[in-house]
Design an enzyme around this catalytic site. Structure first.
Site, PDB file in Angstrom:
ATOM      1  N   PHE A 266       0.874  -1.166   0.000  1.00  0.00           N
ATOM      2  CA  PHE A 266       0.000   0.000   0.000  1.00  0.00           C
ATOM      3  C   PHE A 266       0.916   1.222   0.000  1.00  0.00           C
ATOM      4  O   PHE A 266       1.856   1.310   0.797  1.00  0.00           O
ATOM      5  CB  PHE A 266      -0.907   0.009   1.241  1.00  0.00           C
ATOM      6  CG  PHE A 266      -1.915   1.109   1.184  1.00  0.00           C
ATOM      7  CD1 PHE A 266      -3.085   0.959   0.453  1.00  0.00           C
ATOM      8  CD2 PHE A 266      -1.689   2.317   1.811  1.00  0.00           C
ATOM      9  CE1 PHE A 266      -4.015   1.981   0.369  1.00  0.00           C
ATOM     10  CE2 PHE A 266      -2.612   3.354   1.739  1.00  0.00           C
ATOM     11  CZ  PHE A 266      -3.776   3.184   1.014  1.00  0.00           C
TER      12      PHE A 266
ATOM     13  N   ASP B  96       2.454  -4.550   8.871  1.00  0.00           N
ATOM     14  CA  ASP B  96       1.265  -3.722   8.627  1.00  0.00           C
ATOM     15  C   ASP B  96       0.060  -4.659   8.658  1.00  0.00           C
ATOM     16  O   ASP B  96      -0.080  -5.545   7.807  1.00  0.00           O
ATOM     17  CB  ASP B  96       1.387  -3.012   7.272  1.00  0.00           C
ATOM     18  CG  ASP B  96       0.223  -2.051   7.015  1.00  0.00           C
ATOM     19  OD1 ASP B  96      -0.897  -2.326   7.507  1.00  0.00           O
ATOM     20  OD2 ASP B  96       0.416  -1.057   6.296  1.00  0.00           O
TER      21      ASP B  96
ATOM     22  N   TYR C  66     -10.408   1.185  11.023  1.00  0.00           N
ATOM     23  CA  TYR C  66     -11.642   1.566  10.313  1.00  0.00           C
ATOM     24  C   TYR C  66     -12.064   0.549   9.250  1.00  0.00           C
ATOM     25  O   TYR C  66     -13.063   0.741   8.586  1.00  0.00           O
ATOM     26  CB  TYR C  66     -11.526   2.966   9.693  1.00  0.00           C
ATOM     27  CG  TYR C  66     -10.283   3.226   8.864  1.00  0.00           C
ATOM     28  CD1 TYR C  66     -10.097   2.651   7.613  1.00  0.00           C
ATOM     29  CD2 TYR C  66      -9.284   4.072   9.346  1.00  0.00           C
ATOM     30  CE1 TYR C  66      -8.957   2.899   6.873  1.00  0.00           C
ATOM     31  CE2 TYR C  66      -8.132   4.326   8.608  1.00  0.00           C
ATOM     32  CZ  TYR C  66      -7.982   3.739   7.375  1.00  0.00           C
ATOM     33  OH  TYR C  66      -6.834   3.982   6.649  1.00  0.00           O
ATOM     34  N   LYS C  67     -11.294  -0.536   9.093  1.00  0.00           N
ATOM     35  CA  LYS C  67     -11.679  -1.553   8.103  1.00  0.00           C
ATOM     36  C   LYS C  67     -12.480  -2.654   8.800  1.00  0.00           C
ATOM     37  O   LYS C  67     -13.642  -2.455   9.131  1.00  0.00           O
ATOM     38  CB  LYS C  67     -10.449  -2.107   7.411  1.00  0.00           C
ATOM     39  CG  LYS C  67      -9.643  -1.059   6.606  1.00  0.00           C
ATOM     40  CD  LYS C  67      -8.449  -1.705   5.943  1.00  0.00           C
ATOM     41  CE  LYS C  67      -7.452  -0.707   5.382  1.00  0.00           C
ATOM     42  NZ  LYS C  67      -7.961   0.104   4.266  1.00  0.00           N
TER      43      LYS C  67
ATOM     44  N   ARG D 229     -12.237  -4.984  -6.473  1.00  0.00           N
ATOM     45  CA  ARG D 229     -11.901  -5.572  -5.180  1.00  0.00           C
ATOM     46  C   ARG D 229     -13.171  -5.728  -4.345  1.00  0.00           C
ATOM     47  O   ARG D 229     -13.975  -4.796  -4.260  1.00  0.00           O
ATOM     48  CB  ARG D 229     -10.946  -4.594  -4.488  1.00  0.00           C
ATOM     49  CG  ARG D 229     -10.023  -5.158  -3.481  1.00  0.00           C
ATOM     50  CD  ARG D 229      -9.025  -4.102  -3.022  1.00  0.00           C
ATOM     51  NE  ARG D 229      -9.633  -2.976  -2.331  1.00  0.00           N
ATOM     52  CZ  ARG D 229      -9.099  -2.331  -1.291  1.00  0.00           C
ATOM     53  NH1 ARG D 229      -7.914  -2.705  -0.835  1.00  0.00           N
ATOM     54  NH2 ARG D 229      -9.698  -1.316  -0.727  1.00  0.00           N
TER      55      ARG D 229
HETATM   56  C1  LIG Z   1      -1.990  -1.555   4.050  1.00  0.00           C
HETATM   57  C2  LIG Z   1      -2.420  -0.174   4.389  1.00  0.00           C
HETATM   58  N1  LIG Z   1      -1.587   0.638   5.091  1.00  0.00           N
HETATM   59  C3  LIG Z   1      -1.983   1.894   5.422  1.00  0.00           C
HETATM   60  C4  LIG Z   1      -3.222   2.394   5.028  1.00  0.00           C
HETATM   61  C5  LIG Z   1      -3.705   3.777   5.316  1.00  0.00           C
HETATM   62  O1  LIG Z   1      -3.065   4.494   6.257  1.00  0.00           O
HETATM   63  P1  LIG Z   1      -3.792   5.722   6.973  1.00  0.00           P
HETATM   64  O2  LIG Z   1      -4.695   5.153   8.027  1.00  0.00           O
HETATM   65  O3  LIG Z   1      -2.681   6.513   7.507  1.00  0.00           O
HETATM   66  O4  LIG Z   1      -4.596   6.468   5.955  1.00  0.00           O
HETATM   67  C6  LIG Z   1      -4.090   1.576   4.304  1.00  0.00           C
HETATM   68  C7  LIG Z   1      -5.415   2.109   3.891  1.00  0.00           C
HETATM   69  O5  LIG Z   1      -6.176   1.554   3.168  1.00  0.00           O
HETATM   70  C8  LIG Z   1      -3.677   0.279   3.965  1.00  0.00           C
HETATM   71  O6  LIG Z   1      -4.483  -0.515   3.251  1.00  0.00           O
END
Ligand SMILES: Cc1ncc(COP(=O)(O)O)c(C=O)c1O
Length: 415
Positions: A128, A200, A225-226, A374
């Site tokens: 990401f 991550d 938030y997911k 997706r």
């Molecule tokens: C793998 C991954 N890392 C980081 C983020 C986003 O980071 P942030 O919460 O700082 O916007 C996402 C968002 O979809 C993600 O899928």
């Protein structure tokens, strides 16, 4: 159609689903099949009462006193511990704060400082993007730091790991393909080379069981938030293994991470344990929404979620391949359930238009450039019949060519 379940069998799967009752704890609009909980989870009823209590009673009535009386100040560590149960972290090692991007910044700096004789960060070329942007940002503040990327500098992460590597930043589940990595094996590989590893967990937390402590992981970051359904912009989290706490120095040295924030001393002194990853005042209302979301998780075992997730995604793949194979869709996610997260991605040359047409028909997934459609499957509120109906709509859109209408090609800001 041969080899796939019929509608009656699919409905029987719903009837036998042990998580079925959870769906009623969420607010989902009529006529919508929501397959985007891997981007923004749905709202649970709990969340509204938490926000209302925090705003109307604690803030409005107790004012500044609420920091003490309602326990606002300790929420980052309290919620961190509760979330820890879902990611295999014993208490005292997780804190909820800031955003995933900001937490990557803090954690990478901390890891590099713990390996002062080394200068390489290893990451994935297909990560990401924010992970890579933040790694670039960290490197720009530390002259001599080099970023090595899987898929660019070598085919696999394993080939990139040597005695110059300070830290590996890696996604447990790839945001686009849903491909899952072996946490224990890669962590072992990192440690054999003397490197640290940051996982991550954005597409892991609340989607599948993971064992940070058991895998001997060093650090992890992720969003809430997911699959955790904490709400838009909900605060993220950081995990750091106990054994590292004394060594962690991170550059966003704000007063919330200070050992004595209310002594108002000159000079920074890092606070105890995981608290030293805090920076400044946290978003209380968002924290409270997350608290409401986590209350629901107290009733759920992640292993049950994982079992249903694999069944949902398997069913989706089978139905799409049986009903839509003539229309140019190509599976991008691993076919074996054990190798993917809780999402399924297909490539289609006109994926953007296809997804816009699906959304207009009430099937909400998302699109990732250049060609990925997706679909995320959140077992707490997605059922087997939803999968069946979503594939029917997809088949109709592809067979009729409904996606070809010009308006579906107009780009929106958020895809
Ligand atoms: C793998 C991954 N890392 C980081 C983020 C986003 O980071 P942030 O919460 O700082 O916007 C996402 C968002 O979809 C993600 O899928």
């Amino acid at each position: 159609m041969k080899g796939i379940p019929d509608l009656a069998e699919v409905e029987a799967m719903d009837a036998a689903d042990p998580l079925r009752a959870m769906r009623d704890r969420f607010v989902l609009p009529e006529g919508i099949i929501y397959l985007d909980g891997n981007s923004l989870g749905a709202a649970s009823i709990n969340v509204f009462s938490e926000i209302e209590t925090a705003a109307k009673q604690e803030w409005a009535r107790d004012l500044i006193r609420a920091w003490n009386t309602a326990g606002w100040f300790d929420m980052p560590v309290e919620l961190g511990d509760r979330l820890g149960r879902l990611i295999g972290a014993a208490p005292g090692q997780s804190v909820v704060c800031d955003t995933t991007s900001i937490n990557i910044y803090k954690v990478l700096h901390a890891a590099l400082a713990m390996r002062p004789e080394r200068s390489v960060i290893v990451a994935e070329g297909d990560s990401f993007p924010t992970d890579l942007y933040m790694a670039e940002g960290v490197a720009s503040t530390r002259p001599g730091t080099v970023l090595r990327l899987e898929g660019v500098d070598a085919a696999t992460i394993e080939e990139l790991v040597d005695d110059r590597v300070a830290v590996i930043l890696v996604n447990h589940v790839n945001y686009k393909s849903g491909r899952l990595r072996d946490m224990a094996a890669l962590t072992r590989k990192a440690h054999e080379a003397g490197a640290l590893i940051v996982w991550d967990l954005c597409h892991t937390a609340g989607a599948l069981p993971v064992d940070l402590d058991g895998s001997n992981a060093d650090f992890a970051i992720g969003c809430t938030y997911k699959y955790l359904n904490g709400g838009p912009g909900a605060p993220a989290f950081i995990y750091a293994a106990n054994r590292h706490h004394g060594d962690i120095r991170q550059p966003l040295s704000g007063w919330w991470g200070h050992a004595r924030p209310f002594a108002f001393e000159q000079g920074y002194a890092a606070g105890p344990g995981i608290r030293r990853f805090l920076c400044g005042t946290q978003p209380v209302l968002s924290m409270r929404a997350l608290k409401g979301a986590l209350d629901l998780w107290d009733e759920v075992e992640v292993t049950a979620v994982r079992e249903k997730s694999i069944a949902l995604t398997d069913l989706f793949i089978r139905l799409v391949e049986a009903k839509c194979s003539a229309f140019g869709l190509e599976l991008e996610s691993p076919r074996r359930g054990a190798e993917r997260g809780s999402q399924v991605s297909f490539a289609h040359p006109h994926g953007y238009q296809v997804m816009r047409a699906l959304i207009e028909r009430g099937v909400i997934g998302d699109f990732r450039a250049p060609s990925t459609v997706r679909f995320g499957f959140t077992p707490l509120y997605v059922g087997y019949r939803d999968v069946w109906d979503a594939v029917d709509v997809l088949e109709d859109i592809l067979r009729t060519g409904a996606w070809r209408e010009a308006r579906f090609a107009v780009k929106t800001t958020v895809t």
